[in-house]
Design a protein around this motif. Structure first.
Motif, PDB file in Angstrom:
ATOM      1  N   LYS A   1       0.828  -1.203   0.000  1.00  0.00           N
ATOM      2  CA  LYS A   1       0.000   0.000   0.000  1.00  0.00           C
ATOM      3  C   LYS A   1       0.867   1.260   0.000  1.00  0.00           C
ATOM      4  CE  LYS A   1      -3.573   0.057   2.739  1.00  0.00           C
ATOM      5  NZ  LYS A   1      -4.449  -0.166   3.899  1.00  0.00           N
ATOM      6  N   GLU A   2       1.976   1.247   0.724  1.00  0.00           N
ATOM      7  CA  GLU A   2       2.893   2.391   0.719  1.00  0.00           C
ATOM      8  C   GLU A   2       3.508   2.583  -0.665  1.00  0.00           C
ATOM      9  OE1 GLU A   2       3.550   4.865   2.915  1.00  0.00           O
ATOM     10  OE2 GLU A   2       1.820   3.976   3.916  1.00  0.00           O
ATOM     11  N   PHE A   3       3.858   1.479  -1.324  1.00  0.00           N
ATOM     12  CA  PHE A   3       4.375   1.579  -2.680  1.00  0.00           C
ATOM     13  C   PHE A   3       3.334   2.232  -3.584  1.00  0.00           C
ATOM     14  CE2 PHE A   3       4.623  -0.263  -6.985  1.00  0.00           C
ATOM     15  CZ  PHE A   3       5.773   0.367  -7.392  1.00  0.00           C
ATOM     16  N   LEU A   4       2.070   1.777  -3.509  1.00  0.00           N
ATOM     17  CA  LEU A   4       1.014   2.366  -4.333  1.00  0.00           C
ATOM     18  C   LEU A   4       0.846   3.858  -4.033  1.00  0.00           C
ATOM     19  CD1 LEU A   4      -1.748  -0.405  -4.321  1.00  0.00           C
ATOM     20  CD2 LEU A   4      -0.075   0.111  -6.120  1.00  0.00           C
ATOM     21  N   LYS A   5       0.896   4.224  -2.762  1.00  0.00           N
ATOM     22  CA  LYS A   5       0.754   5.642  -2.380  1.00  0.00           C
ATOM     23  C   LYS A   5       1.907   6.488  -2.907  1.00  0.00           C
ATOM     24  CE  LYS A   5      -1.926   4.812   1.784  1.00  0.00           C
ATOM     25  NZ  LYS A   5      -1.938   4.836   3.259  1.00  0.00           N
ATOM     26  N   SER A   6       3.053   5.868  -3.092  1.00  0.00           N
ATOM     27  CA  SER A   6       4.194   6.606  -3.627  1.00  0.00           C
ATOM     28  C   SER A   6       4.073   6.851  -5.128  1.00  0.00           C
ATOM     29  CB  SER A   6       5.505   5.870  -3.327  1.00  0.00           C
ATOM     30  OG  SER A   6       5.688   4.761  -4.186  1.00  0.00           O
ATOM     31  N   ARG A   7       3.195   6.138  -5.796  1.00  0.00           N
ATOM     32  CA  ARG A   7       3.057   6.226  -7.246  1.00  0.00           C
ATOM     33  C   ARG A   7       1.731   6.813  -7.715  1.00  0.00           C
ATOM     34  NH1 ARG A   7       7.417   6.892  -8.981  1.00  0.00           N
ATOM     35  NH2 ARG A   7       7.466   7.666  -6.914  1.00  0.00           N
ATOM     36  N   PHE A   8       0.659   6.730  -6.870  1.00  0.00           N
ATOM     37  CA  PHE A   8      -0.681   7.132  -7.282  1.00  0.00           C
ATOM     38  C   PHE A   8      -1.360   7.979  -6.219  1.00  0.00           C
ATOM     39  CE2 PHE A   8      -0.098   2.854  -9.224  1.00  0.00           C
ATOM     40  CZ  PHE A   8      -0.191   3.200 -10.564  1.00  0.00           C
ATOM     41  N   THR A   9      -2.396   8.697  -6.633  1.00  0.00           N
ATOM     42  CA  THR A   9      -3.251   9.414  -5.687  1.00  0.00           C
ATOM     43  C   THR A   9      -4.218   8.408  -5.056  1.00  0.00           C
ATOM     44  OG1 THR A   9      -4.951   9.885  -7.333  1.00  0.00           O
ATOM     45  CG2 THR A   9      -3.153  11.513  -7.107  1.00  0.00           C
ATOM     46  N   GLU A  10      -4.866   8.802  -3.983  1.00  0.00           N
ATOM     47  CA  GLU A  10      -5.847   7.916  -3.329  1.00  0.00           C
ATOM     48  C   GLU A  10      -6.964   7.484  -4.288  1.00  0.00           C
ATOM     49  OE1 GLU A  10      -5.874   6.341  -0.356  1.00  0.00           O
ATOM     50  OE2 GLU A  10      -3.891   7.157   0.058  1.00  0.00           O
ATOM     51  N   PRO A  11      -7.575   8.412  -5.053  1.00  0.00           N
ATOM     52  CA  PRO A  11      -8.603   7.966  -6.003  1.00  0.00           C
ATOM     53  C   PRO A  11      -8.063   6.974  -7.042  1.00  0.00           C
ATOM     54  CG  PRO A  11      -8.792  10.321  -5.653  1.00  0.00           C
ATOM     55  CD  PRO A  11      -7.500   9.884  -4.997  1.00  0.00           C
ATOM     56  N   GLN A  12      -6.826   7.199  -7.503  1.00  0.00           N
ATOM     57  CA  GLN A  12      -6.238   6.262  -8.464  1.00  0.00           C
ATOM     58  C   GLN A  12      -6.041   4.884  -7.837  1.00  0.00           C
ATOM     59  OE1 GLN A  12      -2.757   8.713  -9.427  1.00  0.00           O
ATOM     60  NE2 GLN A  12      -3.278   8.391 -11.595  1.00  0.00           N
ATOM     61  N   ILE A  13      -5.645   4.838  -6.580  1.00  0.00           N
ATOM     62  CA  ILE A  13      -5.458   3.548  -5.899  1.00  0.00           C
ATOM     63  C   ILE A  13      -6.792   2.809  -5.817  1.00  0.00           C
ATOM     64  CG2 ILE A  13      -4.839   2.448  -3.701  1.00  0.00           C
ATOM     65  CD1 ILE A  13      -2.739   4.718  -3.366  1.00  0.00           C
ATOM     66  N   GLN A  14      -7.863   3.538  -5.550  1.00  0.00           N
ATOM     67  CA  GLN A  14      -9.177   2.913  -5.507  1.00  0.00           C
ATOM     68  C   GLN A  14      -9.572   2.368  -6.876  1.00  0.00           C
ATOM     69  OE1 GLN A  14     -11.778   5.878  -3.846  1.00  0.00           O
ATOM     70  NE2 GLN A  14     -10.805   5.775  -1.840  1.00  0.00           N
ATOM     71  N   ILE A  15      -9.288   3.136  -7.926  1.00  0.00           N
ATOM     72  CA  ILE A  15      -9.583   2.681  -9.290  1.00  0.00           C
ATOM     73  C   ILE A  15      -8.749   1.453  -9.626  1.00  0.00           C
ATOM     74  CG2 ILE A  15      -9.367   3.291 -11.735  1.00  0.00           C
ATOM     75  CD1 ILE A  15     -10.066   6.217 -10.804  1.00  0.00           C
ATOM     76  N   LEU A  16      -7.460   1.472  -9.295  1.00  0.00           N
ATOM     77  CA  LEU A  16      -6.596   0.322  -9.550  1.00  0.00           C
ATOM     78  C   LEU A  16      -7.116  -0.913  -8.814  1.00  0.00           C
ATOM     79  CD1 LEU A  16      -4.086  -1.068 -10.676  1.00  0.00           C
ATOM     80  CD2 LEU A  16      -2.811  -0.140  -8.717  1.00  0.00           C
TER      81      LEU A  16
END
Length: 111
Positions: free
Chosen positions: A5-20
């Motif tokens: 999750k930290e890796f995802l947060k380093s690459r995407f915004t919160e809405p993008q993480i939800q979409i992914l």
């Protein structure tokens, strides 16, 4: 799960993480693009965990530029952050269980 999750947060915004997370959960094709680093690495991590519908620019049958995205109806394109990549967060062996746990957690906490 938290490292992924930290890796995802380093690459995407919160809405993008939800979409992914939704794309991975529903097997929707998703393409990573942009000037940020980690596109190919993330696609490889997800493929190694059994998510085959993920694409980096080099998978997109075009000129292999960082702006290349998958040309497929229904595909989602996510632009990665243009920030330095913290390689300590980057692992090539996040398990499917870890990734699925992170996806479930993200989907359970969407706003």
């Amino acid at each position: 799960m938290e490292e992924f999750k930290e890796f995802l947060k380093s690459r995407f915004t919160e809405p993008q993480i939800q979409i992914l997370a939704l794309c991975l959960d529903k097997n929707v094709p998703v393409s990573f693009y942009g000037l940020g680093l980690g596109k190919s690495a993330l696609a490889a991590i997800l493929r190694n965990a059994g998510f085959s519908n993920v694409y980096a620019p080099e998978d997109c049958d075009v000129d292999n530029a960082q702006w290349s995205v998958l040309d497929r109806t229904g595909a989602v394109a996510l632009c990665m952050k243009k920030e330095p990549l913290n390689t300590s967060l980057l692992k090539d062996s996040f398990s499917r269980d870890v990734i699925c746990s992170a996806i479930s957690d993200v989907l359970a906490h969407k706003h």
